[in-house]
Design an enzyme around this catalytic site. Structure first.
Site, PDB file in Angstrom:
ATOM      1  N   HIS A  58       0.822  -1.218   0.000  1.00 37.48           N
ATOM      2  CA  HIS A  58       0.000   0.000   0.000  1.00 37.48           C
ATOM      3  C   HIS A  58       0.853   1.263   0.000  1.00 37.48           C
ATOM      4  O   HIS A  58       0.367   2.342   0.346  1.00 37.48           O
ATOM      5  CB  HIS A  58      -0.943   0.003   1.211  1.00 37.48           C
ATOM      6  CG  HIS A  58      -2.028  -1.025   1.087  1.00 37.48           C
ATOM      7  ND1 HIS A  58      -2.735  -1.493   2.173  1.00 37.48           N
ATOM      8  CD2 HIS A  58      -2.513  -1.682   0.013  1.00 37.48           C
ATOM      9  CE1 HIS A  58      -3.626  -2.393   1.765  1.00 37.48           C
ATOM     10  NE2 HIS A  58      -3.505  -2.531   0.459  1.00 37.48           N
TER      11      HIS A  58
ATOM     12  N   CYS B 260       5.277  12.980  -8.267  1.00 33.42           N
ATOM     13  CA  CYS B 260       4.659  14.128  -8.925  1.00 33.42           C
ATOM     14  C   CYS B 260       3.460  13.694  -9.767  1.00 33.42           C
ATOM     15  O   CYS B 260       3.540  12.712 -10.507  1.00 33.42           O
ATOM     16  CB  CYS B 260       5.711  14.783  -9.840  1.00 33.42           C
ATOM     17  SG  CYS B 260       5.044  16.130 -10.811  1.00 33.42           S
TER      18      CYS B 260
HETATM   19  C1  BV8 Z   1      -8.424  -2.034  -5.281  1.00 33.29           C
HETATM   20  C2  BV8 Z   1      -3.221   3.232   2.406  1.00 33.29           C
HETATM   21  C3  BV8 Z   1      -9.034  -2.235  -7.539  1.00 33.29           C
HETATM   22  C4  BV8 Z   1      -4.023   4.321   2.963  1.00 33.29           C
HETATM   23  C5  BV8 Z   1      -4.852   1.502   2.382  1.00 33.29           C
HETATM   24  C6  BV8 Z   1     -16.551  -3.743  -1.355  1.00 33.29           C
HETATM   25  C7  BV8 Z   1     -16.220  -5.048  -1.024  1.00 33.29           C
HETATM   26  C8  BV8 Z   1     -14.911  -5.511  -1.126  1.00 33.29           C
HETATM   27  C9  BV8 Z   1     -13.904  -4.657  -1.594  1.00 33.29           C
HETATM   28  C10 BV8 Z   1     -14.236  -3.368  -1.925  1.00 33.29           C
HETATM   29  C11 BV8 Z   1     -15.551  -2.914  -1.816  1.00 33.29           C
HETATM   30  N1  BV8 Z   1     -15.551  -1.619  -2.192  1.00 33.29           N
HETATM   31  C12 BV8 Z   1     -14.299  -1.250  -2.559  1.00 33.29           C
HETATM   32  C13 BV8 Z   1     -13.506  -2.320  -2.415  1.00 33.29           C
HETATM   33  C14 BV8 Z   1     -12.072  -2.375  -2.701  1.00 33.29           C
HETATM   34  C15 BV8 Z   1     -11.300  -1.697  -1.593  1.00 33.29           C
HETATM   35  C16 BV8 Z   1     -11.627  -2.288  -0.257  1.00 33.29           C
HETATM   36  O1  BV8 Z   1     -11.162  -3.368   0.070  1.00 33.29           O
HETATM   37  N2  BV8 Z   1     -12.431  -1.544   0.514  1.00 33.29           N
HETATM   38  C17 BV8 Z   1     -12.811  -2.019   1.817  1.00 33.29           C
HETATM   39  C18 BV8 Z   1     -12.793  -0.853   2.808  1.00 33.29           C
HETATM   40  C19 BV8 Z   1     -14.201  -2.649   1.706  1.00 33.29           C
HETATM   41  N3  BV8 Z   1      -9.900  -1.955  -1.886  1.00 33.29           N
HETATM   42  C20 BV8 Z   1      -9.229  -1.096  -2.656  1.00 33.29           C
HETATM   43  O2  BV8 Z   1      -9.686  -0.077  -3.094  1.00 33.29           O
HETATM   44  C21 BV8 Z   1      -7.814  -1.529  -3.036  1.00 33.29           C
HETATM   45  N4  BV8 Z   1      -7.668  -1.379  -4.450  1.00 33.29           N
HETATM   46  O3  BV8 Z   1      -9.287  -2.814  -4.960  1.00 33.29           O
HETATM   47  O4  BV8 Z   1      -8.147  -1.709  -6.567  1.00 33.29           O
HETATM   48  C22 BV8 Z   1      -8.393  -2.032  -8.830  1.00 33.29           C
HETATM   49  C23 BV8 Z   1      -8.373  -3.099  -9.706  1.00 33.29           C
HETATM   50  C24 BV8 Z   1      -7.791  -2.927 -10.940  1.00 33.29           C
HETATM   51  C25 BV8 Z   1      -7.218  -1.694 -11.277  1.00 33.29           C
HETATM   52  C26 BV8 Z   1      -7.234  -0.637 -10.364  1.00 33.29           C
HETATM   53  C27 BV8 Z   1      -7.821  -0.793  -9.137  1.00 33.29           C
HETATM   54  C28 BV8 Z   1      -6.774  -0.641  -2.400  1.00 33.29           C
HETATM   55  C29 BV8 Z   1      -6.792  -0.846  -0.917  1.00 33.29           C
HETATM   56  C30 BV8 Z   1      -5.665  -0.033  -0.313  1.00 33.29           C
HETATM   57  C31 BV8 Z   1      -6.236   1.140   0.437  1.00 33.29           C
HETATM   58  N5  BV8 Z   1      -5.159   1.787   1.155  1.00 33.29           N
HETATM   59  N6  BV8 Z   1      -3.784   2.047   2.952  1.00 33.29           N
HETATM   60  C32 BV8 Z   1      -3.424   4.720   4.263  1.00 33.29           C
HETATM   61  O5  BV8 Z   1      -2.849   3.860   4.967  1.00 33.29           O
HETATM   62  O6  BV8 Z   1      -3.575   5.914   4.558  1.00 33.29           O
HETATM   63  S1  BV8 Z   1      -5.730   0.383   3.276  1.00 33.29           S
HETATM   64  C33 BV8 Z   1      -5.599   0.843   4.905  1.00 33.29           C
HETATM   65  O7  BV8 Z   1      -6.627   0.203   5.596  1.00 33.29           O
HETATM   66  C34 BV8 Z   1      -4.343   0.352   5.563  1.00 33.29           C
HETATM   67  O8  BV8 Z   1      -3.219   0.417   4.775  1.00 33.29           O
HETATM   68  C35 BV8 Z   1      -4.677  -1.053   5.916  1.00 33.29           C
HETATM   69  O9  BV8 Z   1      -4.269  -1.890   4.893  1.00 33.29           O
HETATM   70  C36 BV8 Z   1      -6.173  -1.031   5.948  1.00 33.29           C
HETATM   71  C37 BV8 Z   1      -6.616  -1.257   7.365  1.00 33.29           C
HETATM   72  O10 BV8 Z   1      -6.476  -2.609   7.536  1.00 33.29           O
HETATM   73  P1  BV8 Z   1      -5.652  -3.228   8.750  1.00 33.29           P
HETATM   74  O11 BV8 Z   1      -4.209  -3.132   8.470  1.00 33.29           O
HETATM   75  O12 BV8 Z   1      -6.254  -4.564   8.906  1.00 33.29           O
HETATM   76  O13 BV8 Z   1      -5.931  -2.326  10.013  1.00 33.29           O
HETATM   77  P2  BV8 Z   1      -7.202  -2.361  10.940  1.00 33.29           P
HETATM   78  O14 BV8 Z   1      -7.098  -1.202  11.863  1.00 33.29           O
HETATM   79  O15 BV8 Z   1      -8.438  -2.522  10.079  1.00 33.29           O
HETATM   80  O16 BV8 Z   1      -7.072  -3.728  11.774  1.00 33.29           O
HETATM   81  C38 BV8 Z   1      -6.044  -3.855  12.727  1.00 33.29           C
HETATM   82  C39 BV8 Z   1      -6.205  -5.243  13.334  1.00 33.29           C
HETATM   83  O17 BV8 Z   1      -5.122  -5.460  14.244  1.00 33.29           O
HETATM   84  C40 BV8 Z   1      -7.482  -5.412  14.131  1.00 33.29           C
HETATM   85  O18 BV8 Z   1      -8.068  -6.650  13.771  1.00 33.29           O
HETATM   86  C41 BV8 Z   1      -7.016  -5.441  15.594  1.00 33.29           C
HETATM   87  O19 BV8 Z   1      -7.783  -6.322  16.368  1.00 33.29           O
HETATM   88  C42 BV8 Z   1      -5.621  -5.972  15.449  1.00 33.29           C
HETATM   89  N7  BV8 Z   1      -4.678  -5.516  16.484  1.00 33.29           N
HETATM   90  C43 BV8 Z   1      -4.664  -4.318  17.143  1.00 33.29           C
HETATM   91  N8  BV8 Z   1      -3.604  -4.279  17.976  1.00 33.29           N
HETATM   92  C44 BV8 Z   1      -2.949  -5.460  17.836  1.00 33.29           C
HETATM   93  C45 BV8 Z   1      -3.625  -6.254  16.892  1.00 33.29           C
HETATM   94  N9  BV8 Z   1      -3.218  -7.477  16.541  1.00 33.29           N
HETATM   95  C46 BV8 Z   1      -2.103  -7.951  17.127  1.00 33.29           C
HETATM   96  N10 BV8 Z   1      -1.388  -7.258  18.040  1.00 33.29           N
HETATM   97  C47 BV8 Z   1      -1.781  -6.015  18.413  1.00 33.29           C
HETATM   98  N11 BV8 Z   1      -1.074  -5.345  19.336  1.00 33.29           N
HETATM   99 ZN    ZN Z   2       7.078  16.814 -11.664  1.00 36.16          ZN
END
Ligand code: BV8
Ligand code: ZN
Length: 239
Positions: free
Chosen positions: A112, A120
């Protein structure tokens, strides 16, 4: 717990949870909100076009927080594991904080993007944030003067290294998921892909992730507390 054998190939996927003990906020802790904005609204190309200054503010703050953070025992345990099986180890992270790299992980892809880089929107030249003037609310490209954007994969954009990721999952025999809620695709589909080709699937998480049905061994708890012992245990029979 599963004991690694000589010819095992370990693929690991990490999410925000592995950086939680380093003080980096996960997406679920802040109930997905940042200064009353939904992260999904800020972390999108449309969000950037609509309000590039707000988006740069969001990422500059997260970049500063990441620089202040230190890798924790969870990150370090994965470095130790890689050192024991250097050519049979592949780490995929969804995190953009750079902590795996700072901990010393080598065979790593940041699917990601990374907070420490930008590019740019016109000439597509890439820069480290340390190479540019971050003072302006909207940093400009040193090469052509146009706007820069964070080198982050936003919602609706294609994650990086997908070919390499899918090819490596096809040859893995053990797939470990750590600290991710299984909300975001395509990352959340990787464990099912690994399961399909017969890999052993292990999940380490504070709570059951959404895709936990694909997990054969679920270990509930904090990554920083579990991983050092898990790595020691899994590698006990390696030569
Ligand atoms: C794409 C950068 C297509 C940003 C990020 C409907 C259904 C299914 C999918 C979709 C849908 N609508 C849209 C989609 C696709 C979409 C998606 O999945 N949306 C979701 C919200 C439904 N995905 C995309 O858009 C991806 N691209 O599909 O492209 C395409 C195809 C062809 C050509 C072009 C395009 C792109 C996804 C990337 C988005 N960018 N990051 C930023 O960081 O600012 S995602 C962002 O959220 C993070 O990077 C991270 O990946 C994600 C959050 O997830 P987690 O890492 O799991 O974090 P979270 O807080 O949710 O969970 C933490 C966990 O840790 C918890 O379970 C907690 O219990 C646990 N925890 C906490 N503490 C601890 C622990 N575990 C262990 N130890 C601890 N101490
Ligand atoms: Zn430039």
């Amino acid at each position: 717990m599963y004991k690694l054998k000589e010819n095992d190939f370990v693929c690991i996927l990490t999410g925000a949870g592995i950086s939680a003990e380093s003080g980096i906020q996960t997406f679920r802790d802040g109930d997905g909100l940042w200064e009353n904005h939904r992260v999904e609204d800020v972390a999108t190309p449309e969000g950037f076009i609509k309000n590039p200054i707000l988006v740069w503010k969001f990422y500059k703050e997260r970049y500063a927080a990441a620089l202040d953070a230190e890798p924790n025992p969870g990150h370090k345990a994965l470095v130790d594991l890689e050192a024991m099986i250097p050519d049979k180890f592949f780490l995929i992270t969804q995190n953009v904080d750079g902590l795996h790299r700072r901990a010393g992980s080598q065979n790593l892809v940041e699917m990601h993007g990374r907070l420490s880089a930008c590019f740019c929107i016109k000439c597509a030249k890439h820069f480290q944030l340390t190479e540019i003037n971050l003072k302006p609310a909207l940093p400009h490209c040193p090469a052509c003067g146009n706007y820069l954007r964070p080198d982050i994969v936003w919602f609706g954009e294609m994650p990086y290294h997908m070919d390499q990721i899918l090819a490596t999952i096809k040859k893995c025999t053990v797939f470990i998921t750590i600290g991710t809620s299984g909300n975001v695709y395509p990352a959340a589909s990787f464990m099912a892909e690994a399961r399909k080709i017969g890999a052993v699937t292990i999940t380490v998480n504070l709570e059951e992730p959404l895709n936990n049905q694909e997990t054969q061994h679920f270990i509930k708890g904090k990554a920083g507390e579990i991983l050092p012992g898990l790595v020691k245990d899994m590698t006990a029979e390696l030569g």
